[in-house]
Scaffold this motif. Sequence first.
Motif, short mmCIF file in Angstrom:
data_model
loop_
_atom_site.label_atom_id
_atom_site.label_comp_id
_atom_site.label_asym_id
_atom_site.label_seq_id
_atom_site.Cartn_x
_atom_site.Cartn_y
_atom_site.Cartn_z
N ILE A 126 -14.69 1.92 -9.16
CA ILE A 126 -14.21 0.88 -8.26
C ILE A 126 -13.92 -0.36 -9.11
O ILE A 126 -14.72 -0.76 -9.94
CB ILE A 126 -15.25 0.55 -7.18
CG1 ILE A 126 -15.66 1.82 -6.43
CG2 ILE A 126 -14.70 -0.50 -6.22
CD1 ILE A 126 -14.54 2.49 -5.69
N LEU A 186 -14.35 6.44 3.03
CA LEU A 186 -13.16 5.60 2.84
C LEU A 186 -12.31 5.62 4.10
O LEU A 186 -12.05 6.70 4.66
CB LEU A 186 -12.36 6.10 1.64
CG LEU A 186 -13.10 5.92 0.31
CD1 LEU A 186 -13.03 7.20 -0.51
CD2 LEU A 186 -12.55 4.75 -0.47
N VAL A 207 -9.14 0.52 -3.55
CA VAL A 207 -10.16 0.04 -2.62
C VAL A 207 -10.03 -1.47 -2.48
O VAL A 207 -10.16 -2.22 -3.43
CB VAL A 207 -11.57 0.42 -3.11
CG1 VAL A 207 -12.63 -0.18 -2.19
CG2 VAL A 207 -11.72 1.95 -3.16
N LEU A 263 -14.11 0.78 1.71
CA LEU A 263 -15.20 1.69 1.36
C LEU A 263 -16.48 1.25 2.04
O LEU A 263 -16.89 0.09 1.94
CB LEU A 263 -15.39 1.69 -0.16
CG LEU A 263 -16.65 2.37 -0.71
CD1 LEU A 263 -16.65 3.86 -0.39
CD2 LEU A 263 -16.75 2.15 -2.23
N VAL A 294 -8.24 8.89 -3.53
CA VAL A 294 -8.15 7.44 -3.60
C VAL A 294 -8.66 7.01 -4.97
O VAL A 294 -9.75 7.40 -5.39
CB VAL A 294 -9.01 6.78 -2.50
CG1 VAL A 294 -9.13 5.28 -2.72
CG2 VAL A 294 -8.41 7.07 -1.13
N SER A 295 -7.88 6.21 -5.67
CA SER A 295 -8.31 5.67 -6.96
C SER A 295 -9.08 4.38 -6.74
O SER A 295 -8.94 3.73 -5.69
CB SER A 295 -7.12 5.42 -7.87
OG SER A 295 -6.26 4.44 -7.31
N GLY A 296 -9.90 4.02 -7.73
CA GLY A 296 -10.74 2.85 -7.58
C GLY A 296 -9.98 1.57 -7.31
O GLY A 296 -10.44 0.72 -6.55
N CYS A 330 -14.12 9.36 -3.16
CA CYS A 330 -12.83 8.92 -3.70
C CYS A 330 -12.01 10.12 -4.17
O CYS A 330 -10.79 10.19 -3.93
CB CYS A 330 -13.05 7.94 -4.85
SG CYS A 330 -13.61 6.30 -4.36
#
Length: 622
Positions: A310, A64, A117, A51, A112-114, A107
Amino acid sequence: MSGLRRPWSDNTPKEKQHTPPVSRSSSSSYPFSVEMSTAATATSPRRSIFLGVDVGTGSARAGLFDESGKLLGSASSPIQIWKEGDCVEQSSTDIWHALCAAVKSACSLANVSGDEVTGMGFAATCSLVAVDADGSPVTVSWSGDSRRNVIVWMDHRAVKQAEKINSSNSPVLQYCGGALSPEMEPPKLLWVKENLPESWSMVFRWMDLSDWLSYRATGDDTRSLCTTVCKWTYLGHAHMQQMKGKDSRNMETCGWDDDFWEEIGLGDLVDGHHAKIGRSVAFPGHPLGSGLTPTAAQARNFCVEEFILISNGTPVGTSLIDAHAGGVGIMESVPELGSEAKETDNEAICHRMALICGTSTCHMAVSRNKLFIPGVWGPFWSAMIPEYWLTEGGQSATGALLDYIIENHAASPRLANRAASLKISMFKLLNNTIKTMIDELKSPFLAALTEHIHVLPDFHGNRSPIADPKSKGIVFGLTLETSEKQLALLYLATIQGIAYGTRHIIEHCNAHGHKIDTILACGGLSKNSLYIQEHADILGCPIVLPRESESVLLGAAILGAVASKKYSSLTEAMKALNAAGQVIHPSKNPKVKKYHDAKYRIFRELYEQQLSQRSIMAQALE
């Protein structure tokens, strides 16, 4: 300037990104909107995802990237700005809310999930942030508004303070091109002390914006070599031995020149082992603290619930200034070469200059040896790429200047309405108008349309290579015409004036030891085809565009990749995640070169004439 030494093809087109507007809600007291773009909608949970967060002059952005440097999704959210004369201010609280919204939206868009990352990094303008012992904002504004605790990079309130500091002839000035700019932090600090003594006494930490973002996210007050060396007069080469030992840990500061701070009237910043301006520093990408730590931020009254998606403990890399992040995101974006054509890696990168073209333009070049260049910032050791000396040229207003030229022209409202009806940008409409005028005016080539219009683009002073903040902009060749076509010609002449300024910077750098023959460009203006083509023609060499147009976000993400230990060094991460895209070649028409050589001569003369006229008026007022 000479052309490239090797032929490159341009068969890799730049990707287009879709940016539908999306609204956002926030706990802040005023509304925002978010713009999002995506290049993919799904990611593999097994891949490393990095990120990058970039806070620019007008917006906070998040992107991302996967382990190949491919952009998965990005989002932006505007930030508030106050402009009153030479004073330009922002709010760190507002900036934080905006970047949190951008991260959440990016996200979501990238799916994209936290917890996917792997690492993150921050980049931001070199603006100055003031906070008290609790981390709360301290006003830096005449208004007394506590929200306004950020002096924006482009603020020129401290011109007199810069002149005072430069008269000191301190040895640190030789590492800033011989003189500090009012855009750097010491003049701004001196201005606050002289004009806002109550605020001065309340401030517990003075921080560059990107360092403040990292501090807020991690609770770690370690400063970046990038910010401290480039904007605070810190002598980074004091850490050369630590770099040789491949030691990237945070280091106790040993590069502050205490005599300098005492001499300019800011000796109180030396107190407490420089606690207010930085007691420890680290190389860009060094992992800070224990990573993302909401509890550490919460203890300082930070509103972190927006950022909680995140995962706690996600590695956060030591930050970069936004332009320098652009350099990290683009400097290895060169086309693949056969092994027989490759130079040693250490030398090849020293032939490149990165243009980070946005509100302003920064010109980044590196060398193995320190090069002192009058009027050009640096040499800065390890301020962008570890173990290299950075030379940093710049133009204080480029995108901002084009906006000014367009918005203040009589035809601007008509142009805006027409662009809206066609659902294209005003820049695209102007570019199309210029192309139609070639046949209408029987011009031999596009650039020749501006035969009678010449622009010196120093509307916000000259940062490089003249280093004259008092320089003024000049437009030669105005008439009473107010048509859209006249605006198009003025717009083209302004682009050319900006490009002549870049030519002046490159010629000056090469005359003082650089060997720049490769240009890479990124930033908002690099997406303007006319802007880049005129630069290629005027510089006389191809311009390489990156595969991913969001190079500043990529540079910030690379910091997270290094912090996560996915790569052993910043250089290794750059080589893995940078990639070349389209190559824009200069015109082969010799008449185009002859034309630009003539206009460049006039461009140089405009400043000399200004100096003469300035002297005449000064004598008249004696």
